[in-house]
Design an enzyme around this catalytic site. Structure first.
Site, mmCIF file in Angstrom:
data_model
loop_
_atom_site.group_PDB
_atom_site.id
_atom_site.type_symbol
_atom_site.label_atom_id
_atom_site.label_comp_id
_atom_site.label_asym_id
_atom_site.label_seq_id
_atom_site.Cartn_x
_atom_site.Cartn_y
_atom_site.Cartn_z
ATOM 1 C CE LYS A 67 20.898 34.130 76.677
ATOM 2 N NZ LYS A 67 19.921 33.103 76.266
ATOM 3 C CE LYS A 170 16.955 26.944 77.593
ATOM 4 N NZ LYS A 170 16.720 28.390 77.431
#
Length: 272
Positions: A67, A170
């Site tokens: 990240k 997703k």
């Protein structure tokens, strides 16, 4: 969307069992027997992230996603240290979760070009299609959309702006498989490959992602199953386990898995 996802997945499992076929057949068929998988590691100190990345590599994963954050200089240090720790035989992805701006993205990507990232995911806000297009033209690696993609219409808009090279789908965002396949069909028609992304899905949702990834005609990179490294326990009688960086596609009716009722009861949250 998550509540709708639960209903959507239950209905897919029910129909598959009623027809005695696996869910991937309801989604158009199976194009692969194994799904290559990637895992994320969370934001921490550069040293701790490198240690976590090594642990994921030792679990057999061939792709790792790290990240980014608003601490841009520290992000550069994190990226470099993780790459040095895991070597170049593992694919390394970067996802700032829309925390950067266009100029900063270009500066950071130039600073880490020797790290040979596999892809960059959604570095800037979801609404900034022009910024995404500018980044895509100037970074030299694939740009993946995530926060920008929820609906088939989003896929069309991203394509029209030339704002990405592939999509991170997703099912927690698309309200399940029905809408998720609509997005994927439109993306395929537009020439945008897809992977199945992670929202740390427990149990059935994770298995649904396997069926979705199996049904994708174009699936060029590993789908993301961070739940395999960051979620403790399972409500499945046979918990999912990646072998040599891949998950097998279940072939039984419905999702092809059984719920561990004792585990389900143990993990149940009492809302009273």
């Amino acid at each position: 969307t998550c509540v709708k996802e639960g209903i959507d997945l239950a209905l897919h499992d029910l129909v598959g069992k009623a027809l005695n076929i696996p869910v991937y057949k309801l989604l158009g068929g199976k194009f692969r027997d194994k799904i290559p998988v990637a895992s994320e590691i969370g934001i921490d100190s550069a040293r701790k992230m490198a240690e976590n990345a090594i642990l994921v590599k030792e679990m057999g994963f061939k792709a790792i996603k790290i990240k980014g954050s608003k601490e841009k200089e520290l992000d550069i240090e994190r990226i470099k240290e993780v790459r040095e720790a895991i070597g170049f035989d593992i694919d390394l992805r970067l996802d700032p979760n829309a925390a950067w701006d266009t100029i900063s993205t270009l500066k950071i990507m130039n600073a880490v070009k020797d790290c040979h990232l596999q892809l960059l995911e959604q570095p800037i806000p979801s609404w900034d299609y022009k910024g995404m297009a500018h980044i895509r033209k100037n970074i030299g690696i694939p740009l993946m959309a995530d926060e920008s993609i929820w609906t088939p219409q989003d896929a069309v808009k991203l394509h029209d702006y030339n704002a990405c090279d592939l999509l991170n789908l997703k099912i927690a965002k698309t309200s399940g498989l029905h809408q998720g396949k609509k997005v994927e069909y439109v993306a395929e028609a537009l020439g945008l490959p897809c992977i199945a992304g992670t929202e740390l899905e427990p149990g059935i949702s994770a298995v649904a992602k396997i069926h979705l990834a199996a049904s994708m005609r174009i699936h060029p990179l590993a789908s993301e199953f961070t739940e395999l490294t960051q979620v403790d326990g399972s409500i499945l009688k046979k918990p999912l386990k990646a072998i040599d960086g891949c998950l097998d596609v279940p072939t039984g009716p419905g999702f092809g898995v059984e719920i561990d009722e004792d585990a389900l009861e143990a993990y149940k949250i009492n809302m009273n």
